[in-house]
Design a protein around this motif. Structure first.
Motif, PDB file in Angstrom:
ATOM      1  N   ARG A 389       0.803  -1.034  -0.149  1.00  0.00           N
ATOM      2  CA  ARG A 389      -0.014   0.131   0.030  1.00  0.00           C
ATOM      3  C   ARG A 389       0.963   1.205  -0.180  1.00  0.00           C
ATOM      4  N   VAL A 390       0.546   2.088  -0.714  1.00  0.00           N
ATOM      5  CA  VAL A 390       1.321   3.458  -0.752  1.00  0.00           C
ATOM      6  C   VAL A 390      -0.042   4.607  -0.779  1.00  0.00           C
ATOM      7  N   ARG A 391       0.177   5.457   0.153  1.00  0.00           N
ATOM      8  CA  ARG A 391      -0.739   6.621   0.505  1.00  0.00           C
ATOM      9  C   ARG A 391      -0.094   7.592   1.031  1.00  0.00           C
ATOM     10  N   PHE A 392      -0.974   8.711   0.796  1.00  0.00           N
ATOM     11  CA  PHE A 392      -0.284  10.283   1.261  1.00  0.00           C
ATOM     12  C   PHE A 392      -1.595  10.714   2.550  1.00  0.00           C
ATOM     13  N   LEU A 393      -0.864  10.972   3.762  1.00  0.00           N
ATOM     14  CA  LEU A 393      -1.564  11.530   4.884  1.00  0.00           C
ATOM     15  C   LEU A 393      -1.812  12.924   4.862  1.00  0.00           C
ATOM     16  N   LYS A 394      -2.625  13.188   5.389  1.00  0.00           N
ATOM     17  CA  LYS A 394      -2.765  14.830   5.864  1.00  0.00           C
ATOM     18  C   LYS A 394      -1.618  15.315   6.668  1.00  0.00           C
ATOM     19  N   PRO A 395      -0.840  16.261   6.105  1.00  0.00           N
ATOM     20  CA  PRO A 395       0.266  16.953   6.646  1.00  0.00           C
ATOM     21  C   PRO A 395      -0.083  17.659   8.119  1.00  0.00           C
ATOM     22  N   GLN A 396       0.813  17.212   9.048  1.00  0.00           N
ATOM     23  CA  GLN A 396       0.476  18.061  10.271  1.00  0.00           C
ATOM     24  C   GLN A 396       1.178  19.340  10.254  1.00  0.00           C
ATOM     25  N   THR A 397       0.940  20.121  11.300  1.00  0.00           N
ATOM     26  CA  THR A 397       1.532  21.484  11.266  1.00  0.00           C
ATOM     27  C   THR A 397       3.066  21.596  11.221  1.00  0.00           C
ATOM     28  N   GLY A 398       3.863  22.190  10.343  1.00  0.00           N
ATOM     29  CA  GLY A 398       5.216  22.042  10.139  1.00  0.00           C
ATOM     30  C   GLY A 398       5.750  21.124   9.165  1.00  0.00           C
ATOM     31  N   ILE A 399       4.812  20.408   8.870  1.00  0.00           N
ATOM     32  CA  ILE A 399       5.178  19.370   7.795  1.00  0.00           C
ATOM     33  C   ILE A 399       4.592  19.436   6.496  1.00  0.00           C
ATOM     34  N   GLY A 400       5.298  19.195   5.318  1.00  0.00           N
ATOM     35  CA  GLY A 400       5.076  19.679   3.964  1.00  0.00           C
ATOM     36  C   GLY A 400       4.098  18.395   3.507  1.00  0.00           C
ATOM     37  N   ASN A 401       4.770  17.047   3.563  1.00  0.00           N
ATOM     38  CA  ASN A 401       4.125  16.130   3.146  1.00  0.00           C
ATOM     39  C   ASN A 401       4.439  14.808   3.818  1.00  0.00           C
ATOM     40  N   ARG A 402       3.268  13.900   3.879  1.00  0.00           N
ATOM     41  CA  ARG A 402       3.705  12.827   4.547  1.00  0.00           C
ATOM     42  C   ARG A 402       3.155  11.595   3.662  1.00  0.00           C
ATOM     43  N   LEU A 403       4.201  10.600   3.547  1.00  0.00           N
ATOM     44  CA  LEU A 403       4.008   9.484   2.411  1.00  0.00           C
ATOM     45  C   LEU A 403       4.042   8.230   3.357  1.00  0.00           C
ATOM     46  N   VAL A 404       3.297   7.339   3.136  1.00  0.00           N
ATOM     47  CA  VAL A 404       3.140   6.152   3.989  1.00  0.00           C
ATOM     48  C   VAL A 404       3.338   5.036   3.127  1.00  0.00           C
ATOM     49  N   LEU A 405       4.226   3.810   3.166  1.00  0.00           N
ATOM     50  CA  LEU A 405       4.391   2.799   2.479  1.00  0.00           C
ATOM     51  C   LEU A 405       4.277   1.594   3.465  1.00  0.00           C
ATOM     52  N   SER A 406       3.379   0.720   3.210  1.00  0.00           N
ATOM     53  CA  SER A 406       3.156  -0.496   4.135  1.00  0.00           C
ATOM     54  C   SER A 406       3.495  -1.743   3.407  1.00  0.00           C
ATOM     55  N   LYS A 407       3.979  -2.804   3.907  1.00  0.00           N
ATOM     56  CA  LYS A 407       4.298  -4.188   3.316  1.00  0.00           C
ATOM     57  C   LYS A 407       4.282  -5.101   4.410  1.00  0.00           C
ATOM     58  N   ARG A 408       3.352  -6.233   4.103  1.00  0.00           N
ATOM     59  CA  ARG A 408       2.853  -7.344   5.040  1.00  0.00           C
ATOM     60  C   ARG A 408       4.280  -8.325   5.397  1.00  0.00           C
ATOM     61  N   LEU A 409       4.470  -8.591   6.633  1.00  0.00           N
ATOM     62  CA  LEU A 409       5.601  -9.390   6.757  1.00  0.00           C
ATOM     63  C   LEU A 409       5.036 -11.031   6.685  1.00  0.00           C
ATOM     64  N   ILE A 410       4.133 -11.260   6.636  1.00  0.00           N
ATOM     65  CA  ILE A 410       3.482 -12.519   6.610  1.00  0.00           C
ATOM     66  C   ILE A 410       2.695 -12.554   5.415  1.00  0.00           C
ATOM     67  N   PRO A 411       3.264 -13.567   4.287  1.00  0.00           N
ATOM     68  CA  PRO A 411       2.456 -13.451   2.931  1.00  0.00           C
ATOM     69  C   PRO A 411       1.214 -13.933   3.073  1.00  0.00           C
ATOM     70  N   THR A 412       0.107 -13.379   2.438  1.00  0.00           N
ATOM     71  CA  THR A 412      -1.320 -14.038   2.353  1.00  0.00           C
ATOM     72  C   THR A 412      -1.428 -15.305   1.480  1.00  0.00           C
ATOM     73  N   PRO A 413      -2.480 -15.813   1.153  1.00  0.00           N
ATOM     74  CA  PRO A 413      -2.467 -17.030   0.162  1.00  0.00           C
ATOM     75  C   PRO A 413      -2.307 -16.195  -1.365  1.00  0.00           C
ATOM     76  N   LYS A 414      -2.918 -15.030  -1.394  1.00  0.00           N
ATOM     77  CA  LYS A 414      -2.854 -14.372  -2.623  1.00  0.00           C
ATOM     78  C   LYS A 414      -1.200 -14.119  -2.831  1.00  0.00           C
ATOM     79  N   ASP A 415      -0.687 -13.606  -2.078  1.00  0.00           N
ATOM     80  CA  ASP A 415       0.763 -13.341  -2.241  1.00  0.00           C
ATOM     81  C   ASP A 415       1.669 -14.743  -2.734  1.00  0.00           C
ATOM     82  N   LYS A 416       1.195 -15.800  -2.039  1.00  0.00           N
ATOM     83  CA  LYS A 416       1.883 -17.139  -2.383  1.00  0.00           C
ATOM     84  C   LYS A 416       1.548 -17.462  -3.772  1.00  0.00           C
ATOM     85  N   ARG A 417       0.465 -17.462  -4.112  1.00  0.00           N
ATOM     86  CA  ARG A 417       0.240 -17.828  -5.592  1.00  0.00           C
ATOM     87  C   ARG A 417       0.801 -16.825  -6.657  1.00  0.00           C
TER      88      ARG A 417
END
Length: 417
Positions: A389-417
Motif C-alpha cells: 500500500r502507498v498513500r498520502f496522509l494529511k500533513p501536520q503543522t510544520g510538515i509539508g508532505n507525509r507519504l506512507v508505504l506498508s508491506k506485510r511481513l506474513i504473505p497471504t495466500p494471494k501473495d503465495k500464488r
C-alpha cells in the motif's frame, strides 16, 4: 707532539661522548615510541560506523596528554569520556594512562557521570604531582531518549549543534580533577542535554588554540565554522576532516569526540501505542548520497522484524524511490531534510516519510498510464509493485508532505500464488 696527541685524544673522547649521548637519545626515543604505542592501544579501535559516539586523537609529540574512551553498556547506553592532562611530556602521559585506566575500570559499574568523575578524582588525587591537574568530561548517552547526561570537570565547553543548525555551549560546572581533592556529597554536577537529531561535540584546547592554514588561531568561532563545513560527512570521516585543517605540525595534542543519533540508536525498539513498535526514527539530509543510510535503516528494521533479506531489499528499494522523488520533485534539489519513521504494526512494517517541501496533491503522484510512452512517471507504480500500500496522509503543522508505504511481513495466500 704532546699538543697534537692531546688534540687527537680530545677528539676521540668527544666522539665517544657524542656516541654515548646518541645511544641514550635513541634509547629514550624507543621508550617514547613504546609509550606512544601503549597510549594508542588504550584508545578505542575499530568503532562500528553505526555507533552513536566516535572519537579522534592525534598527539603533537610521540606521547599525548589527551585521551578519549567509550563503551556500550549491556542495556544499549554508551558511556564516554574525554580528558586533557596539564603539562607536556612523559609525566603528563603517565597521568593520562592512569586516568584512562580508571575510567575503563569504573565505567561499567558506575556509569552515572557525576559519581564516575568523583571516583576517578579520588584515585588520582593521591598521585598527582604539584601543580598538575586533569580536565575531564564524562557522559552517558541513552539512544531510547536521545539524551546525554554530562559532567564537566574544568574542560572546554561541549558544543551542541541542533538539527536546525543552532549552536549552544555547556560550560564546565566543576573544577578540574586534582584542584579540589574533595567535593560535597562526593559527586560532580550533571547536565542533561537532549540531542533531538543534533550532534554534541567535545574537544580539547588543541582544537580552539590550534592554528588553521591561514595562520589564525581557530577559537570557538573557527571550530563552529569547521563543523558546519563538514556536517554532512559520516561521524568518523567528519572528525578526520576537522583535524586535517590543523596541518601536520601541531602545537598541542588534538582530540575530538562527537555524540549523535545513529543507525544503531535508531533501530532501538520504542513502544508508542498498543500493538505498535517504533523501530526507526531518523532525520536524513535530502541528498542522494545519503540514501544509502536510508536503505541500511530499512533493511536493519526488516531484519529486526524477522523478514528475509530479499523482503527487506524490496522495501528498501521502494523507500529509496520515494526519497528520490522527494529530493527531485519536492525540494527540487534544494537543501532540506527527510524524516524517516518505521513502525512494526502487527504483521506489517509501516514506513512514513515526512518532509518540509511545498505541499502537493495526492492526485499529482498517481503516475502515468502504463500504455503511455514517455520518460518518467513510473516511480509510483514501482513503489506499489514492491509494497502492499502507498498513500498520502494529511500533513501536520510544520510538515509539508507525509507519504506512507506498508508491506506485510506474513504473505497471504494471494501473495503465495
Amino acid at each position: 707532539t704532546l699538543g697534537a696527541l692531546a688534540a687527537a685524544a680530545a677528539l676521540a673522547l668527544l666522539n665517544a661522548r657524542c656516541a654515548d649521548e646518541r645511544v641514550e637519545q635513541e634509547k629514550l626515543q624507543r621508550e617514547l615510541e613504546l609509550a606512544g604505542e601503549v597510549q594508542r592501544n588504550l584508545l578505542p579501535r575499530d568503532v562500528p560506523a553505526h555507533w552513536a559516539v566516535h572519537g579522534y586523537n592525534r598527539p603533537a609529540r610521540g606521547v599525548s596528554g589527551d585521551f578519549y574512551d567509550l563503551m556500550v553498556l549491556p542495556d544499549g547506553r554508551t558511556v564516554f569520556a574525554l580528558a586533557d592532562v596539564s603539562g607536556k611530556g612523559m609525566n603528563a602521559a603517565l597521568i593520562m594512562v592512569k586516568a584512562a585506566t580508571l575510567f575503563r575500570t569504573f565505567a561499567r559499574r558506575v556509569p552515572e557521570p557525576g559519581r564516575l568523575l568523583a571516583r576517578i578524582e579520588a584515585e588520582l588525587a593521591g598521585t598527582m604531582s604539584m601543580g598538575m591537574f586533569v580536565t575531564m568530561v564524562v557522559g552517558l548517552y541513552d539512544p531510547r531518549t536521545q539524551e546525554v547526561r554530562l559532567s564537566n570537570a574544568g574542560h572546554e565547553p561541549p558544543l551542541l549543534r541542533s538539527a536546525d543548525g543552532e549552536y549552544q555551549e555547556f560550560p564546565a560546572s566543576d573544577p578540574p580533577l586534582g584542584v579540589v581533592s574533595k567535593l560535597e556529597k562526593n559527586r560532580y554536577r550533571e547536565t542533561r542535554i537532549e540531542l533531538a537529531g543534533g550532534a554534541l561535540y567535545l574537544y580539547t584546547d588543541g582544537a580552539t588554540e590550534g592554528r588553521l592554514p591561514d595562520g589564525e588561531i581557530a577559537g570557538s568561532e573557527g571550530v563552529r565554522a569547521l563543523i558546519e563545513q563538514h556536517r554532512d560527512l559520516p561521524a568518523a570521516e567528519r572528525l578526520e576532516a576537522l583535524a586535517a585543517h590543523y596541518g601536520e605540525d601541531l602545537r598541542d595534542d588534538l582530540t575530538w569526540l562527537v555524540v549523535e543519533d545513529s543507525v544503531q540508536a535508531s533501530i532501538t525498539p520504542r513502544t508508542r501505542r498498543r500493538g505498535t513498535r517504533l523501530l526507526v526514527a531518523q532525520s536524513i539530509p535530502a541528498q542522494t548520497d545519503q540514501l544509502k543510510i536510508v536503505r541500511r535503516l530499512v533493511q536493519a528494521a526488516a531484519q529486526q522484524a524477522g523478514a528475509s533479506v530479499d523482503w527487506g531489499a524490496d522495501l528498501a528499494l521502494a523507500v529509496d524511490e520515494a526519497c528520490q522523488n522527494i529530493i527531485r520533485h519536492g525540494y527540487r534539489e534544494a537543501e532540506g531534510r527527510i524524516q524517516l519513521l518505521i513502525r512494526r504494526e502487527g504483521a506489517a512494517l509501516r514506513v512514513e516519510l515526512q518532509d518540509q517541501a511545498p505541499a502537493i496533491s495526492p492526485s499529482e503522484c498517481q503516475g502515468r498510464a502504463l500504455d503511455e510512452i514517455r520518460p518518467g512517471g513510473l516511480g509510483t507504480h514501482f513503489m506499489r509493485d514492491l509494497t502492499d500500500r502507498v498513500r498520502f496522509l494529511k500533513p501536520q503543522t510544520g510538515i509539508g508532505n507525509r507519504l506512507v508505504l506498508s508491506k506485510r511481513l506474513i504473505p497471504t495466500p494471494k501473495d503465495k500464488r
